[in-house]
Scaffold this active site. Structure first.
Site, PDB file in Angstrom:
ATOM      1  N   SER A 139       0.862  -1.181   0.000  1.00  0.00           N
ATOM      2  CA  SER A 139       0.000   0.000   0.000  1.00  0.00           C
ATOM      3  C   SER A 139       0.897   1.229   0.000  1.00  0.00           C
ATOM      4  O   SER A 139       2.055   1.161   0.446  1.00  0.00           O
ATOM      5  CB  SER A 139      -0.878   0.003   1.251  1.00  0.00           C
ATOM      6  N   TYR A 152      -2.569  -0.534  10.989  1.00  0.00           N
ATOM      7  CA  TYR A 152      -2.567  -0.880   9.565  1.00  0.00           C
ATOM      8  C   TYR A 152      -1.241  -0.504   8.921  1.00  0.00           C
ATOM      9  O   TYR A 152      -0.629  -1.299   8.200  1.00  0.00           O
ATOM     10  CB  TYR A 152      -3.722  -0.181   8.841  1.00  0.00           C
TER      11      TYR A 152
END
Length: 278
Positions: A139, A152
């Site tokens: 990501s 996260y």
């Protein structure tokens, strides 16, 4: 790694293939003539893969027996695995103070340890072939950071550290490791992450931040900076078919811009920019 008349059909295993990026990547590789195995916990959500000529596997990346059974079946049926796309993952948001440690551990189990264990299981087959490609879906969250997203981001920073080390480790065996860094992509991931943000921190000391961040995410996800899962799927196809792939692919253009900005700006300037989100 595109199939030809003189080489066996290449085989790919894609995790998290029941929706979003994983499903789009599975369908894209099927269109290229690959033998595709899509893995996810829910078989009923992978009918499109079956209809496209692929195979749907019940696969839970937090269950060692499930992963082992999937690999054994693929090797038994195909005798090889050319590409592993580690796509399974999720985003659980909320202030670090508010997120239970059990939830933090689960996020690491799915986003990091499941990826690592499945990679362990596939490597003997790839080494025997003398080639292979592992694509880890990271990501832009591995390059930047956000308030209320510490767990996260920690998982994605870890994925990239693991991937970089693994790339050098596996190079003598002819195995490439590629990182794909999606930015805002229009999938159900966005809804789930926003819901977790309000569930964990929508009340209490961090409520104001959570409300503003939720609104920011909604605008970005629904605006021109976001892209479809198919855009990431095209990048994955490029990564697995290139003779010499790049080590990292950021997608879409907005993700490339964010990654480039992070390289140039000092931490305190980046802090100021990101603080405006919440």
């Amino acid at each position: 790694m595109a199939p030809t008349t003189s080489t066996p059909t290449p085989v790919a295993l894609i995790t998290g293939a029941s929706s979003g990026i994983g499903l789009a990547a599975a369908l894209a590789l099927l269109e290229k003539g690959w033998a595709v195995y899509g893995g996810a916990r829910r078989l009923d959500r992978m009918q499109a893969i079956i209809d496209g000529g692929g195979t749907a596997l019940e696969l839970d990346v937090t269950d060692d027996a499930s992963m082992t059974a999937a690999l054994e079946r693929i090797v038994a049926e195909r005798g090889r695995i050319d590409v592993l796309v580690n796509n399974a993952g999720y985003g659980s948001y909320g202030a670090l103070e508010d997120v239970p440690i059990d939830e933090a551990r689960r996020q690491f189990e799915v986003n990091l340890f499941g990826l690592a264990r499945l990679t362990q299981l596939v490597l003997p087959t790839m080494r025997a072939l003398g080639r292979g490609r592992i694509v880890n879906i990271s990501s832009i969250g591995a390059r930047i950071y956000e308030p209320l997203g510490s767990w996260y981001h920690a998982t994605k920073f870890a994925v990239e550290g693991l991937s970089d080390s693994l790339r050098i480790e596996l190079a003598p065996h002819g195995i490439d490791v590629v990182i794909v860094q999606p930015g805002p992509i229009r999938t159900e991931w966005n809804t789930l992450s926003r819901e977790s943000l309000l569930e964990r921190s929508g009340q209490g000391a961090y409520a104001e931040q959570a409300s503003r961040l939720h609104a920011t995410y909604t605008r970005v996800d629904e605006g021109p900076l976001s892209a479809s899962p198919e855009a990431v799927a095209r990048t994955i196809v490029a990564a697995v078919t290139a003779n010499r792939p790049r080590t990292r692919y950021a997608v879409p253009f907005s993700a490339k811009a964010v990654v480039g900005l992070r390289r140039m700006l000092p931490d305190r300037v980046m802090d100021a920019i990101l603080s405006r989100m919440a």
